[in-house]
Design a protein around this motif. Structure first.
Motif, short mmCIF file in Angstrom:
data_model
loop_
_atom_site.label_atom_id
_atom_site.label_comp_id
_atom_site.label_asym_id
_atom_site.label_seq_id
_atom_site.Cartn_x
_atom_site.Cartn_y
_atom_site.Cartn_z
N ARG A 1 4.03 2.06 -10.27
CA ARG A 1 3.44 2.95 -11.27
C ARG A 1 4.51 3.51 -12.20
O ARG A 1 5.64 3.74 -11.80
CB ARG A 1 2.68 4.08 -10.57
CG ARG A 1 1.31 3.65 -10.07
CD ARG A 1 0.62 4.74 -9.28
NE ARG A 1 1.15 4.82 -7.91
CZ ARG A 1 0.62 5.61 -6.96
NH1 ARG A 1 -0.42 6.39 -7.23
NH2 ARG A 1 1.15 5.62 -5.75
N ASP B 1 0.10 7.55 -14.18
CA ASP B 1 0.27 7.96 -12.78
C ASP B 1 1.72 7.85 -12.31
O ASP B 1 2.00 8.15 -11.14
CB ASP B 1 -0.64 7.12 -11.87
CG ASP B 1 -2.09 7.56 -11.94
OD1 ASP B 1 -2.36 8.62 -12.53
OD2 ASP B 1 -2.95 6.83 -11.42
N THR C 1 -2.79 3.78 -2.79
CA THR C 1 -2.80 2.93 -3.97
C THR C 1 -2.20 1.57 -3.65
O THR C 1 -1.17 1.46 -2.98
CB THR C 1 -1.98 3.59 -5.09
OG1 THR C 1 -2.58 4.84 -5.43
CG2 THR C 1 -1.93 2.70 -6.32
N ARG C 2 -2.86 0.51 -4.12
CA ARG C 2 -2.35 -0.85 -3.94
C ARG C 2 -1.39 -1.18 -5.08
O ARG C 2 -1.74 -1.07 -6.26
CB ARG C 2 -3.50 -1.85 -3.88
CG ARG C 2 -4.45 -1.61 -2.70
CD ARG C 2 -5.60 -2.60 -2.71
NE ARG C 2 -5.17 -3.93 -2.25
CZ ARG C 2 -5.40 -5.06 -2.92
NH1 ARG C 2 -6.03 -5.02 -4.08
NH2 ARG C 2 -5.01 -6.22 -2.43
N ASN D 1 5.63 8.96 -7.80
CA ASN D 1 4.87 7.77 -7.41
C ASN D 1 5.67 6.49 -7.66
O ASN D 1 5.55 5.52 -6.91
CB ASN D 1 3.54 7.71 -8.17
CG ASN D 1 2.54 8.74 -7.69
OD1 ASN D 1 2.59 9.18 -6.55
ND2 ASN D 1 1.64 9.13 -8.57
N THR E 1 0.85 -1.19 0.00
CA THR E 1 0.00 0.00 0.00
C THR E 1 0.89 1.25 0.00
O THR E 1 1.68 1.44 0.92
CB THR E 1 -0.93 0.02 1.22
OG1 THR E 1 -1.74 -1.16 1.21
CG2 THR E 1 -1.83 1.25 1.18
N TRP F 1 -2.13 3.30 -14.98
CA TRP F 1 -1.00 2.92 -14.12
C TRP F 1 0.29 3.57 -14.62
O TRP F 1 1.12 4.01 -13.85
CB TRP F 1 -0.89 1.40 -14.09
CG TRP F 1 -0.01 0.87 -13.00
CD1 TRP F 1 1.21 0.28 -13.13
CD2 TRP F 1 -0.30 0.86 -11.59
NE1 TRP F 1 1.70 -0.09 -11.91
CE2 TRP F 1 0.79 0.26 -10.94
CE3 TRP F 1 -1.38 1.32 -10.82
CZ2 TRP F 1 0.84 0.08 -9.56
CZ3 TRP F 1 -1.33 1.14 -9.45
CH2 TRP F 1 -0.24 0.53 -8.84
N ASP G 1 6.24 4.15 -4.51
CA ASP G 1 5.67 2.79 -4.61
C ASP G 1 6.73 1.75 -4.28
O ASP G 1 6.46 0.75 -3.61
CB ASP G 1 5.15 2.54 -6.03
CG ASP G 1 3.82 3.21 -6.31
OD1 ASP G 1 3.27 3.87 -5.40
OD2 ASP G 1 3.32 3.05 -7.44
#
Length: 747
Positions: free
Chosen positions: A546, A558, A490-491, A566, A485, A555, A570
């Protein structure tokens, strides 16, 4: 007896070089390392290699062990499954002890006529039974990569094409590692080379149907493919003409043939929109025709075909909502079909303004399914798609699909089933008239398989599974899907690979791998070298962050331009999941990535250096801002659609400057780091990691070694021969395993 003191790391001199943009001045002390002709630069890189070898010398037994494990598991004398084209079976084979493939063919036993007449015709498309290491009766060698490589430090095949009558073979080779190729033509009837030699070509070459002309690509000084040239066989190379030239420095140009090989397709574009032009190769004197222009701002691909006497285009595109009957609403700023849809349009419609053209929806847009591409055979429609991160293929009879679309209905598709959760399946059309489609299949622990999919019945015929020697058993390994997460909720999907015997007890070493750019997806695939890490108890985690394409177009969007951070956060979230999952000891986690994935590693190490025990950055794009600010450098202008244009846009400049790895190195406890690069790399220049390593050493407070390894004869992909490539992979993996205290195989 005391150990010898650690050698001193090379220290590059500082030559302050100011860079001024948008009212901000950045002084770069190591920019002088860019001059590859400077003897001091070459001497510095060689000194770095000496230092790297000294610091990592103790890892040599581990490298040797991993190399031997790769070699022992690999079927060294092997061959590909023959693919039929124009009455010949084409394949490549490898021989134990030889670095490069040998490209071959044998005459097909039966003619291709009657390909759609039933079982008897299917027999003509059954590949010949050939045994590795056994001479093939009637074999013709098209190209022996080992002979071509003799006397050269590097060898790579850029492209190859055969005339329809099978008499001429064109191929291009790179013997320097800079992805600039020399094109030659071989007369297969005599085995002699034709006199014409074309230097300085790029990827991409095609013959016209009668074999009289050869189309090839040329790149400009910034290594951007921009010209499609035409060579008439038997004429001086100096008389070659330019079929198309693209002058916009932010556009990439490429060529391909339609599946029926009637049209030459010229594609121009970038990551956000494209343009297609076509040349009818069956019409003497035909001109290049614009089919769909860039002004529509539609990202698309086109496949022309003739059906029921009509020339139609199969257009995979992101331009409109499903169900639109015209192109009037096709220019939404962000694309009205971000995951793509497929439309049919008559070729004649493109003579009209775009808003007046009649388009028919064949496959509507789906938020949950990304259409990756569509192709046709003489009888079937073939659609590649991505669903829940996984790529697969669907088939439909072409006549039924066209009739359904023309009637306003969705066609019915058949999708082969494979029985695994995480896999990669693809299909290709080797011959337009074939009653089968050649399919590839692999998963993390299923070696690559080749199937022939019988279009008429849906039967899957297994032609080969790549053999793995040494007692490999896929049941010894486990691949699972997990989710991290991110900070914004966002997963992020993860692929977690491990030995089945590894326990979730918080003591294991782990490696987190990522890429996350250009909508490139890290799809499930089998890799023999990776087994050597898993067999040492290392949990291998692929973070599908992402910026990649695993979860569709959004995806990707982003994780690009002003959303690029991101990608990095991530990856940190993925690392945090690994640390808290029980699968790893938080103090024994390493990270790895290459090229744009090297930028990811550099940015992550600036964000959270304390989370990693070691890092390997392969050909890393770590000085991104400097590169993209100079349009004269290779590929820089093309990168603007991925990262933004920091030359024109102050916000983009400030945003990139906030994460560009080299410019954000700061005092911090950086882990053990290996930067691996190539002197002849034209995609990511060696100077980027060379500068980055100097900055890291000066700033790090941990005292851990930071090394630079430069392949002086390789390109972006590293060494060219398979054995040298195995040694490179063994070097990287030994660095990681040593740093994680995981040098020994599990019992």
């Amino acid at each position: 007896m005391s150990e010898a003191p650690a050698p001193a790391a090379p220290v590059a001199k500082k030559v302050p070089t100011p860079r001024e943009h948008h009212g901000e001045t950045f002084v770069d002390p190591y920019e002088w390392l860019r001059d590859r002709e400077n003897p001091d630069v070459v001497a510095h890189l060689k000194a770095e290699n000496v230092y790297t070898e000294a610091v990592t010398e103790h890892q040599q037994p581990l490298r040797d062990a991993i190399f031997e494990e790769i070699r022992r598991r690999t079927q060294e004398t092997d061959l590909s499954v023959p693919a039929r084209k124009d009455g010949w079976w084409y394949y490549s084979r490898t021989v134990e002890g030889q670095q490069y493939p040998i490209y071959c063919r044998v005459k097909a036993a039966e003619p291709a006529e009657g390909a759609h007449d039933g079982g008897d015709a299917l027999g003509a498309w059954t590949p010949p039974a050939v045994v590795p290491g056994t001479p093939v009766p009637g074999e013709e060698i098209l190209l022996d990569g080992n002979a071509e490589a003799e006397g050269h430090p590097f060898f790579a095949l850029g492209g190859a094409a055969v005339t329809r009558d099978g008499s001429l073979y064109a191929y291009s080779v790179d013997t320097a590692g800079n992805e600039t190729f020399t094109l030659r033509v071989k007369d297969l009837r005599t085995g002699e080379l034709l006199p014409e030699v074309i230097e300085g070509v790029f990827y991409g070459l095609e013959f016209d149907p009668d074999g009289s002309r050869l189309f090839y690509m040329v790149a400009d000084d910034s290594w951007r493919p921009y010209q499609v040239r035409v060579h008439v066989l038997g004429t001086p190379v100096e008389q070659d003409t330019v079929l198309y030239q693209e002058d916009d420095v932010a556009q990439w140009t490429g060529i391909d043939l339609s599946s029926d090989r009637r049209w030459l397709l010229v594609g121009i574009g970038n990551s956000e929109y494209s343009e297609t032009r076509m040349l009818d190769l069956t019409e003497p004197g035909a001109a290049l025709q614009l089919v769909l222009g860039r002004e529509a701002r539609i990202l698309h691909s086109v496949e022309p075909f003739v059906h029921a006497g009509r020339t139609r285009l199969l257009v995979t595109h992101n331009g409109r909502q499903g169900g639109e009957s015209t192109a009037a609403n096709s220019t939404a700023p962000d694309g009205a079909a971000p995951n793509n849809m497929v439309s049919l349009v008559d070729l004649a419609e493109h003579a009209k303004p775009l808003a007046e053209q009649e388009w028919t929806t064949l496959i509507a847009h789906d938020d949950a399914v990304k259409v990756e591409g569509a192709d046709v055979t003489a009888t079937h429609l073939v659609v590649s798609l991505r669903r829940d991160t996984i790529t697969t293929v669907r088939f439909a009879p072409l006549a039924d699909a066209v009739a359904a679309a023309d009637g306003g209905h969705a066609p019915s598709f058949v999708e082969p089933e494979f029985g695994e959760e995480l896999y990669t399946a693809g299909a290709g059309v080797s011959d337009f008239t074939a009653p089968v489609a050649r399919m590839s299949y692999t998963s993390y622990f299923t070696p690559p398989r080749v199937y022939d999919y019988v279009l008429a019945t849906g039967e899957l015929l297994l032609r080969k599974e790549t053999p793995v020697r040494g007692g490999y058993d896929p049941a010894d390994y486990v691949a699972e899907r997990a989710w991290a997460t991110a900070d914004d909720g966002t997963r992020v999907p993860l692929s977690v690979l491990r030995r089945a015997s590894v326990r979730q007890d918080g003591t294991n070493p782990a490696l987190v791998y990522g890429y996350g750019s250009y909508e490139v997806s890290m799809d499930p695939g089998f890799a023999i070298p990776r087994l050597s890490l898993l067999d040492r108890g290392i949990v291998f985690v692929l973070a599908h962050v992402r910026g990649g394409g695993e979860l569709g177009r959004k995806w990707y969007e982003d994780g690009k331009k002003l959303h690029k951070r991101n990608t990095f956060t991530d990856f940190v979230a993925a690392t945090d999941w690994v640390a808290s999952s029980g699968w790893a000891d938080p103090g024994r986690i390493a990270c790895m990535g290459g090229s744009a994935g090297g930028l990811l590693i550099g940015a992550v190490l600036n964000l959270a250096p304390e989370k990693y025990a070691a890092a390997v950055a392969q050909v890393p794009f770590v000085d991104a801002l400097t590169t993209i600010l100079d349009p004269a450098l290779p590929l820089s202008a093309l990168e603007w659609e991925e990262w933004g244009n920091p030359i024109e846009d102050a916000e983009v400049y400030a945003y990139m400057k906030s994460y560009s790895p080299y410019e954000n190195v700061h005092r911090a406890p950086y882990p053990k780091i290996a930067a691996v690069t190539s002197f002849n790399d034209t995609r990511v220049l060696y100077v980027e990691p060379a500068k980055w390593v100097q900055a890291l050493r000066e700033a790090s407070t941990s005292g851990q070694p930071i090394v630079l390894k430069t392949e002086m004869d390789a390109g972006h992909g590293g060494a060219s021969g398979r054995y040298e490539a195995w040694k490179d992979r063994a070097w990287d993996y030994a660095f990681i395993a040593d740093a994680l205290g995981a040098s020994d195989l599990l019992p």
